[in-house]
Design a protein around this motif. Structure first.
Motif, PDB file in Angstrom:
ATOM      1  N   ALA A 150       0.824  -1.208   0.000  1.00 12.51           N
ATOM      2  CA  ALA A 150       0.000   0.000   0.000  1.00 12.51           C
ATOM      3  C   ALA A 150       0.860   1.262   0.000  1.00 12.51           C
ATOM      4  O   ALA A 150       0.508   2.267  -0.627  1.00 12.51           O
ATOM      5  N   ARG A 151       1.994   1.220   0.708  1.00 19.38           N
ATOM      6  CA  ARG A 151       2.828   2.410   0.816  1.00 19.38           C
ATOM      7  C   ARG A 151       3.837   2.532  -0.327  1.00 19.38           C
ATOM      8  O   ARG A 151       4.239   3.639  -0.691  1.00 19.38           O
ATOM      9  N   HIS A 157      -6.301   0.316  -3.640  1.00 21.03           N
ATOM     10  CA  HIS A 157      -7.234   0.553  -2.540  1.00 21.03           C
ATOM     11  C   HIS A 157      -7.622  -0.758  -1.849  1.00 21.03           C
ATOM     12  O   HIS A 157      -7.772  -0.801  -0.624  1.00 21.03           O
ATOM     13  N   TRP A 204      -4.863  -1.711   0.442  1.00 22.65           N
ATOM     14  CA  TRP A 204      -4.831  -0.847   1.619  1.00 22.65           C
ATOM     15  C   TRP A 204      -5.949  -1.199   2.606  1.00 22.65           C
ATOM     16  O   TRP A 204      -5.723  -1.257   3.820  1.00 22.65           O
ATOM     17  N   TYR A 218      -2.211  -1.073  10.654  1.00 22.64           N
ATOM     18  CA  TYR A 218      -2.072   0.331  11.028  1.00 22.64           C
ATOM     19  C   TYR A 218      -2.377   0.500  12.518  1.00 22.64           C
ATOM     20  O   TYR A 218      -3.403   0.020  13.005  1.00 22.64           O
ATOM     21  N   ARG A 231      -6.667   8.205   3.566  1.00 25.33           N
ATOM     22  CA  ARG A 231      -6.817   7.136   2.574  1.00 25.33           C
ATOM     23  C   ARG A 231      -8.281   6.714   2.433  1.00 25.33           C
ATOM     24  O   ARG A 231      -8.751   6.432   1.328  1.00 25.33           O
TER      25      ARG A 231
END
Length: 256
Positions: A35-36, A68, A71, A80, A91
């Motif tokens: 995702a990053r 997406h 994520w 997270y 996001r």
């Protein structure tokens, strides 16, 4: 494997969605890294290389929406921490914008509330950050599917359809199916596994909205329906125009 073959496997056969769900259960840190830094993920690179280029809003490109999915899976898996709340809100707002721009959610007068579900802390956290509405409810369904929390459908209906594509003068044939999902938020949603990167336009959205409002106008208890299109011989996940017409009314009516 060439870029087109990779795209067909990852998106056309939904292997990317399956991989994200599997990683959410087994390797959440992989998802966070993808995702990053999308360039470090072979699959995301192949999706971007192989996706049909149709211009328009970059928010609805297949590669953007595939990112997406990764994520959301990372968030569902708890990758997270609370210190990342600002990044999570930023996001989530982009995912909401992407679903709004995709024009695949009808615009009825009311959708079900966004809420958390027991046993899925990541999904519950997401519910606390999302506002009620079609896009928020859709993201919750995506999160539940990625967490393995979507129950089996209780009923399924399918019809053949013909509609326009984004290529001028070309028609597309395929099938439209709908499933009744028990205990899901009331509304008509794209299937979170097969339709998460699908895009359409406002005319397509109006056809969905008309079908949904026509069939639910006198109902007090509105179910959760998941729809999906299977398009014969079509590379790409975007259709345009209102030629779908009243087609959705048939499987909606048969599913209610």
């Amino acid at each position: 494997m060439g870029p087109h073959e990779a795209w067909d496997a990852l998106i056309g056969q939904s292997l990317w969605m399956d991989a994200c769900r599997d990683a959410a259960a087994r390797r959440p840190q992989f998802l966070l890294g993808w995702a990053r830094e999308p360039s470090e993920c072979w699959s995301l690179e192949r999706i971007e290389e192989g996706e049909p280029r149709s211009g328009g809003d970059p928010l609805v490109r297949e590669s953007t929406r595939a990112l997406h999915v990764a994520w959301l899976a990372a968030l569902v898996a708890g990758a997270y921490g609370t210190a990342d709340d600002e990044e999570v809100r930023r996001r989530l707002a982009r995912v909401v914008d992407a679903w709004t721009a995709a024009h695949t959610l009808p615009r009825p007068r009311a959708f079900g509330e966004v809420r958390g579900f027991g046993g899925h802390p990541g999904v519950h956290r997401m519910a606390d950050l999302l506002a009620p509405g079609p896009a928020g409810s859709m993201i919750m369904l995506q999160a539940l599917w990625l967490a393995g929390g979507v129950p089996a459908p209780v009923r399924r209906r399918e019809i053949g359809v013909v509609f326009e594509s984004s290529a001028p003068g070309e028609g597309l044939a395929g099938s439209l199916s709908m499933e009744v999902l028990p205990e899901g938020p009331p509304g008509l949603f794209p299937h979170p596994r097969t339709m998460s990167v699908f895009g359409a336009d406002q005319e397509f959205q109006r056809a969905l909205t008309s079908a949904w409002e026509f069939q639910t106008r006198e109902r007090r208890n509105v179910p959760c329906l998941l729809w999906q299109l299977s398009i014969t011989g079509h590379r790409g996940r975007r259709v345009t125009g209102g030629s779908l017409g009243p087609g959705p009314r048939v499987p909606v009516a048969r599913s209610l």
